[in-house]
Scaffold this motif. Structure first.
Motif, PDB file in Angstrom:
ATOM      1  N   ALA A 262       0.883  -1.345   0.135  1.00 33.41           N
ATOM      2  CA  ALA A 262      -0.166   0.064  -0.148  1.00 33.41           C
ATOM      3  C   ALA A 262       1.009   1.414   0.010  1.00 33.41           C
ATOM      4  CB  ALA A 262      -0.988   0.000   1.147  1.00 33.41           C
ATOM      5  N   ARG A 263       2.010   1.176   0.574  1.00 32.44           N
ATOM      6  CA  ARG A 263       2.773   2.151   0.811  1.00 32.44           C
ATOM      7  C   ARG A 263       3.915   2.364  -0.338  1.00 32.44           C
ATOM      8  NH1 ARG A 263       6.507   1.606   4.675  1.00 32.44           N
ATOM      9  NH2 ARG A 263       6.922   3.735   5.382  1.00 32.44           N
ATOM     10  N   THR A 264       4.003   1.166  -1.337  1.00 25.45           N
ATOM     11  CA  THR A 264       5.206   1.351  -2.330  1.00 25.45           C
ATOM     12  C   THR A 264       4.530   0.945  -3.710  1.00 25.45           C
ATOM     13  OG1 THR A 264       6.448   0.187  -0.482  1.00 25.45           O
ATOM     14  CG2 THR A 264       7.322   0.604  -2.564  1.00 25.45           C
ATOM     15  N   PRO A 265       3.903   1.812  -4.251  1.00 19.87           N
ATOM     16  CA  PRO A 265       3.272   1.643  -5.438  1.00 19.87           C
ATOM     17  C   PRO A 265       4.189   0.848  -6.525  1.00 19.87           C
ATOM     18  CG  PRO A 265       2.895   3.630  -5.179  1.00 19.87           C
ATOM     19  CD  PRO A 265       3.990   3.045  -4.015  1.00 19.87           C
ATOM     20  N   ALA A 266       5.408   0.934  -6.609  1.00 19.01           N
ATOM     21  CA  ALA A 266       6.123   0.317  -7.659  1.00 19.01           C
ATOM     22  C   ALA A 266       6.499  -1.047  -7.344  1.00 19.01           C
ATOM     23  CB  ALA A 266       7.626   0.879  -7.646  1.00 19.01           C
ATOM     24  N   ASP A 267       6.243  -1.611  -6.268  1.00 19.11           N
ATOM     25  CA  ASP A 267       6.347  -3.055  -5.715  1.00 19.11           C
ATOM     26  C   ASP A 267       5.018  -3.580  -6.126  1.00 19.11           C
ATOM     27  OD1 ASP A 267       8.867  -2.618  -5.268  1.00 19.11           O
ATOM     28  OD2 ASP A 267       8.671  -2.983  -2.828  1.00 19.11           O
ATOM     29  N   ARG A 268       4.017  -2.690  -5.728  1.00 24.73           N
ATOM     30  CA  ARG A 268       2.733  -3.371  -5.998  1.00 24.73           C
ATOM     31  C   ARG A 268       2.188  -3.351  -7.238  1.00 24.73           C
ATOM     32  NH1 ARG A 268      -0.446   0.780  -4.416  1.00 24.73           N
ATOM     33  NH2 ARG A 268      -1.184   1.503  -6.310  1.00 24.73           N
ATOM     34  N   GLU A 269       2.706  -2.236  -8.338  1.00 25.22           N
ATOM     35  CA  GLU A 269       2.428  -2.422  -9.497  1.00 25.22           C
ATOM     36  C   GLU A 269       3.260  -3.811 -10.337  1.00 25.22           C
ATOM     37  OE1 GLU A 269       3.380   1.455 -10.717  1.00 25.22           O
ATOM     38  OE2 GLU A 269       1.517   2.283  -9.674  1.00 25.22           O
ATOM     39  N   ARG A 270       4.332  -3.996  -9.790  1.00 30.57           N
ATOM     40  CA  ARG A 270       5.352  -4.874 -10.577  1.00 30.57           C
ATOM     41  C   ARG A 270       4.668  -6.266  -9.987  1.00 30.57           C
ATOM     42  NH1 ARG A 270      11.719  -6.367  -9.633  1.00 30.57           N
ATOM     43  NH2 ARG A 270      11.616  -8.075 -11.370  1.00 30.57           N
TER      44      ARG A 270
END
Length: 407
Positions: A262-270
């Motif tokens: 939730a805090r790290t959009p880049a990781d979520r999107e990946r």
């Protein structure tokens, strides 16, 4: 049921190196800089709190203690304000057992938790995740801890034990009483243990007349190394262990993982784009946000990483701090979701390495896969507050999220 009494407060910490307290609100909120400070000071630190307690701060010192059952006993596994005499041999085998009793007790528990057994359980866990998501997916905001993370392991272990999944609120209450309130309140801890024992005793009695195909009957049918059935107290102790160890730890790990995404959009999107990376990411999330800190009791004077430790003290065995040791992990303070070399200690080290690690990995993986499949867009709700559990197991207890269009 009687009310849960409030635990006694400790004075705030002003000197972490010589007076640490793992129940201090500052530690609960953000322990990572504290561990860095302790590690820089010494591989082993000491506090007079909790009747005297050491803490190894490096991966090497944690490993040394975890592999030394001669000087460090597992008969007490939680650092608390009191140390009453232990009367039960079977309080929670095998986690509270030392050699030579430990090995046969652990081997009894391994078959229900093999990778093959987890494959059979996986469809039920996926169904649980989707049933939960169905209940809130149209809402724009929710507390993900309250509505999702805590229910997955509770219902999965209930399914394995053959007890009603609808009793999950009871299990969650006992865990809160034992692992959080019980650190500072002996009566609350004893009340929870008593209630759990009465609950499981009734299930054991029922199965004596009507055997079932579940984990309770499995333990009742198990034989010790001499070919004798387990005592009821051993079955009860193992059931208490499975319920406590199998729920809070995994719910905390799933919650920390979703909090990170939730805090790290880049990781979520990946991970949404590359779901095949989720198993590798789960290992890194386990390393970075390991939920479990265990304890040992020093039974014989020795040295650890050159530091003397005296008998009669407890040891706070922080696997989470070991997993943030930069000597063991490059960029230890960064979450690298495609980290390949990852010999983390989230499931412990030595003979007491977690029996349920296959279950925890499967639950984390499935919980993230099903969530990301159906809710690819989510963020922390700025109107809410994330709160963390105190003590032995660390994970988010309130996790306010905004979903999709509400973001």
């Amino acid at each position: 049921m009687s009310d849960i009494s409030q635990p006694t407060a400790h004075p705030p910490v002003t000197d972490w190196v010589d007076d640490f307290d793992h129940t201090d609100p500052q530690w609960t909120e953000d322990p990572f800089p504290i561990w860095d400070e302790l590690r820089a000071a010494s591989p082993v630190v000491h506090t007079e709190r909790f009747l005297g307690c050491y803490m190894p701060t490096t991966y090497e010192a944690v490993r040394e203690i975890a592999n030394d059952s001669e000087h460090f006993s597992s008969r007490r596994i939680i650092v608390r304000d009191v140390r009453p005499e232990i009367t039960s041999r079977n309080s929670a085998p095998p986690i509270t057992s030392d050699p030579p009793v430990h090995k046969p007790a652990k081997q009894l528990l391994l078959p229900p938790f093999t990778p093959d057994a987890m494959k059979k359980l996986e469809p039920r866990v996926r169904a649980i995740c989707n049933e939960l998501i169905d209940g809130f997916i149209t809402e724009g905001r929710l507390d993900a801890a309250e509505r999702y993370t805590k229910h997955i392991p509770v219902r999965a272990i209930a399914h394995m034990l053959g007890i009603p999944e609808t009793d999950s609120d009871l299990f969650i209450r006992w865990i809160h009483m034992i692992l959080e309130l019980g650190i500072k309140d002996e009566n609350t801890l004893l009340q929870a243990v008593h209630e759990m024992s009465a609950y499981f005793s009734a299930h054991i009695e029922a199965r004596k007349n009507k055997p079932t195909d579940d984990l309770i009957s499995y333990l009742m049918n198990a034989r010790d190394k001499d070919g004798n059935p387990l005592e009821d107290s051993h079955v009860l102790g193992s059931l208490r262990l499975l319920l406590i160890a199998g729920i809070d730890t995994t719910w905390s790990a799933i919650g920390s993982s979703l909090w990170h995404l939730a805090r790290t959009p880049a990781d979520r999107e990946r991970l949404v784009a590359e779901p095949e990376l989720i198993p590798t990411a789960v290992e890194e999330l386990l390393r970075a946000y390991s939920p479990v800190t265990m304890a040992r009791e020093v039974v014989k004077e020795t040295t650890v990483s050159g530091c003397p430790v005296k008998a009669g003290n407890m040891v706070l065995l922080s696997f989470p701090a070991a997993n943030r040791d930069p000597k063991m992990f490059p960029d230890a303070d960064k979450v690298v979701i495609d980290r390949r070399e990852n010999r983390h200690a989230a499931f412990g080290l030595g003979i007491h390495r977690c029996v349920g690690s296959n279950l925890a990995r499967m639950e984390m993986q499935v919980a993230l896969e099903e969530w990301l499949k159906r809710i690819p867009d989510f963020a922390l709700d700025p109107a809410g507050t994330v709160t963390w559990s105190q003590g032995t197991v660390r994970g988010p207890r309130q996790l306010p999220f905004l979903l999709g269009k509400a973001m």
